[in-house]
Design a protein around this motif. Structure first.
Motif, mmCIF file in Angstrom:
data_model
loop_
_atom_site.group_PDB
_atom_site.id
_atom_site.type_symbol
_atom_site.label_atom_id
_atom_site.label_comp_id
_atom_site.label_asym_id
_atom_site.label_seq_id
_atom_site.Cartn_x
_atom_site.Cartn_y
_atom_site.Cartn_z
ATOM 1 N N MET A 1 0.841 -1.199 0.000
ATOM 2 C CA MET A 1 0.000 0.000 0.000
ATOM 3 C C MET A 1 0.876 1.248 0.000
ATOM 4 O O MET A 1 2.091 1.150 0.059
ATOM 5 C CB MET A 1 -0.955 -0.033 1.187
ATOM 6 N N PRO A 2 0.288 2.436 -0.014
ATOM 7 C CA PRO A 2 1.071 3.641 -0.278
ATOM 8 C C PRO A 2 2.122 3.962 0.790
ATOM 9 O O PRO A 2 1.888 3.827 1.987
ATOM 10 C CB PRO A 2 0.004 4.744 -0.317
ATOM 11 N N LEU A 3 3.276 4.388 0.308
ATOM 12 C CA LEU A 3 4.334 4.929 1.156
ATOM 13 C C LEU A 3 4.439 6.417 0.858
ATOM 14 O O LEU A 3 4.631 6.815 -0.292
ATOM 15 C CB LEU A 3 5.665 4.221 0.853
ATOM 16 N N ILE A 4 4.286 7.225 1.903
ATOM 17 C CA ILE A 4 4.325 8.682 1.769
ATOM 18 C C ILE A 4 5.566 9.188 2.498
ATOM 19 O O ILE A 4 5.747 8.932 3.687
ATOM 20 C CB ILE A 4 3.058 9.327 2.367
ATOM 21 N N CYS A 5 6.420 9.890 1.784
ATOM 22 C CA CYS A 5 7.666 10.414 2.347
ATOM 23 C C CYS A 5 7.568 11.924 2.510
ATOM 24 O O CYS A 5 7.257 12.643 1.555
ATOM 25 C CB CYS A 5 8.824 10.047 1.424
ATOM 26 N N LEU A 6 7.829 12.404 3.718
ATOM 27 C CA LEU A 6 7.871 13.841 3.981
ATOM 28 C C LEU A 6 9.318 14.263 4.195
ATOM 29 O O LEU A 6 10.043 13.667 5.005
ATOM 30 C CB LEU A 6 7.051 14.211 5.217
ATOM 31 N N GLY A 7 9.753 15.278 3.440
ATOM 32 C CA GLY A 7 11.113 15.776 3.561
ATOM 33 C C GLY A 7 11.148 17.278 3.421
ATOM 34 O O GLY A 7 10.159 17.907 3.023
ATOM 35 N N SER A 8 12.282 17.859 3.750
ATOM 36 C CA SER A 8 12.471 19.302 3.573
ATOM 37 C C SER A 8 13.955 19.603 3.426
ATOM 38 O O SER A 8 14.779 19.007 4.128
ATOM 39 C CB SER A 8 11.912 20.083 4.764
ATOM 40 N N PRO A 9 14.318 20.506 2.522
ATOM 41 C CA PRO A 9 15.726 20.876 2.379
ATOM 42 C C PRO A 9 16.289 21.593 3.603
ATOM 43 O O PRO A 9 17.498 21.693 3.761
ATOM 44 C CB PRO A 9 15.715 21.822 1.164
ATOM 45 N N LYS A 10 15.413 22.129 4.474
ATOM 46 C CA LYS A 10 15.881 22.840 5.654
ATOM 47 C C LYS A 10 15.164 22.335 6.892
ATOM 48 O O LYS A 10 14.079 21.760 6.819
ATOM 49 C CB LYS A 10 15.668 24.358 5.504
ATOM 50 N N GLY A 11 15.812 22.535 8.041
ATOM 51 C CA GLY A 11 15.221 22.108 9.304
ATOM 52 C C GLY A 11 14.290 23.165 9.886
ATOM 53 O O GLY A 11 14.201 24.287 9.391
ATOM 54 N N GLY A 12 13.587 22.775 10.944
ATOM 55 C CA GLY A 12 12.740 23.712 11.657
ATOM 56 C C GLY A 12 11.450 24.074 10.962
ATOM 57 O O GLY A 12 10.858 25.122 11.255
ATOM 58 N N VAL A 13 10.982 23.227 10.043
ATOM 59 C CA VAL A 13 9.761 23.554 9.295
ATOM 60 C C VAL A 13 8.518 22.886 9.884
ATOM 61 O O VAL A 13 7.424 23.050 9.362
ATOM 62 C CB VAL A 13 9.902 23.172 7.804
ATOM 63 N N GLY A 14 8.682 22.108 10.955
ATOM 64 C CA GLY A 14 7.540 21.431 11.552
ATOM 65 C C GLY A 14 7.161 20.141 10.854
ATOM 66 O O GLY A 14 6.021 19.684 10.959
ATOM 67 N N LYS A 15 8.128 19.521 10.197
ATOM 68 C CA LYS A 15 7.862 18.320 9.404
ATOM 69 C C LYS A 15 7.424 17.142 10.270
ATOM 70 O O LYS A 15 6.497 16.399 9.908
ATOM 71 C CB LYS A 15 9.114 17.968 8.598
ATOM 72 N N THR A 16 8.077 16.955 11.415
ATOM 73 C CA THR A 16 7.731 15.835 12.291
ATOM 74 C C THR A 16 6.322 15.999 12.855
ATOM 75 O O THR A 16 5.534 15.049 12.909
ATOM 76 C CB THR A 16 8.757 15.715 13.429
ATOM 77 N N MET A 17 5.988 17.208 13.266
ATOM 78 C CA MET A 17 4.646 17.467 13.779
ATOM 79 C C MET A 17 3.593 17.227 12.692
ATOM 80 O O MET A 17 2.522 16.663 12.956
ATOM 81 C CB MET A 17 4.553 18.906 14.304
ATOM 82 N N LEU A 18 3.902 17.628 11.465
ATOM 83 C CA LEU A 18 2.976 17.390 10.364
ATOM 84 C C LEU A 18 2.827 15.895 10.079
ATOM 85 O O LEU A 18 1.718 15.410 9.841
ATOM 86 C CB LEU A 18 3.459 18.105 9.101
#
Length: 265
Positions: A1-18
């Protein structure tokens, strides 16, 4: 089933919380959900009620087992969690080397999870380029770049569009990279201008905006989802995250259609 990857070129964007709250929102759509933390900060677990001193995780032993399902923790929320866990420097380096050098390492490790009917797997990555991001890019069905509504994030758009972050040559998915703009605050002029520019520039690839909301930080402090913390869904962020989850649900349905061909892994 689907694998969704969240990334960001910079830190501190709230990626983990999202990542955490999108997992809760996908669960609200009636889908079974698992989340995996690829960030050495090991912070994703805090959104799912794990004690601060809990050392469990998969990284220290990942190379010894072909299937990582055994490391999944059934949290009280009903979401399955694979925390990064405690790992020393040698274990971390060995893990990252396997991710970088063995193209089948991650595919085999996640095969069990991804074969569970209807299961949606969300992966949180460390900021910037990393072996984990590159390995996930080869497997992910949906790739999300998380940005802030600020000038620094605006400047990163060309880098992502050129494929210098999520490499198009190695990608499994035929879907383009999608975006979430976090911490939108329309009371601040620069933030508003950046938001309007990003909306115009990103167009249909923008999954949605998440407004700045203290309720998110308060929910984390209580180790609950934004939806549990604000059961009325009156907070702006709860509404925003729900809408993004609905967009992701539509993308997942697109991927499942027989006419949609994915590149081979």
């Amino acid at each position: 089933m689907p694998l969704i990857c969240l990334g960001s070129p910079k830190g501190g964007v709230g990626k983990t919380m999202l990542t955490a709250n999108l997992a809760f929102a996908m669960q609200r759509l009636g889908l079974p959900v698992s989340v995996i933390d690829f960030d050495v900060q090991n912070a994703l677990r805090l959104h799912f009620g794990m004690p601060l001193d809990d050392p469990r995780g998969y990284v220290a032993q990942a190379g010894q087992y072909a299937d990582w399902q055994q490391f999944a923790i059934n949290t009280p929320t009903g979401i399955r969690l694979l925390p990064y866990g405690q790992a020393d420097e040698a274990q971390r380096l060995q893990f990252e080397t396997r991710l970088a050098e063995d193209p089948m390492f991650l595919a085999e490790a996640l095969q069990g999870l991804l074969s569970i009917p209807q299961m949606v797997v969300l992966a949180d990555t460390p900021p910037g380029p990393s072996p984990a991001l590159n390995a996930l890019n080869r497997l992910a069905d949906i790739r999300i770049a998380v940005l802030l509504a600020d000038a620094a994030s605006t400047a990163l758009i060309p880098t992502i569009e050129r494929g210098s972050f999520f490499s198009p040559q190695d990608a499994k998915s035929l879907l383009p990279v999608t975006y979430i703009v976090n911490q939108v605050d329309r009371r601040r002029r620069l933030n508003l201008d950046s938001t309007e520019f990003l909306q115009s520039r990103l167009g249909a690839s923008l999954l949605g905006l998440v407004h700045r909301d203290e309720a998110l930080a308060e929910a984390l402090a209580m180790q609950v989802s934004i939806f549990t913390f604000d059961s009325t869904s009156a907070s702006a962020s709860a509404y925003d995250i729900d809408r993004i989850a609905q967009q992701l649900g539509q993308l997942i349905e697109t991927i499942k259609r027989p006419s949609f061909d994915q590149r081979p892994g």
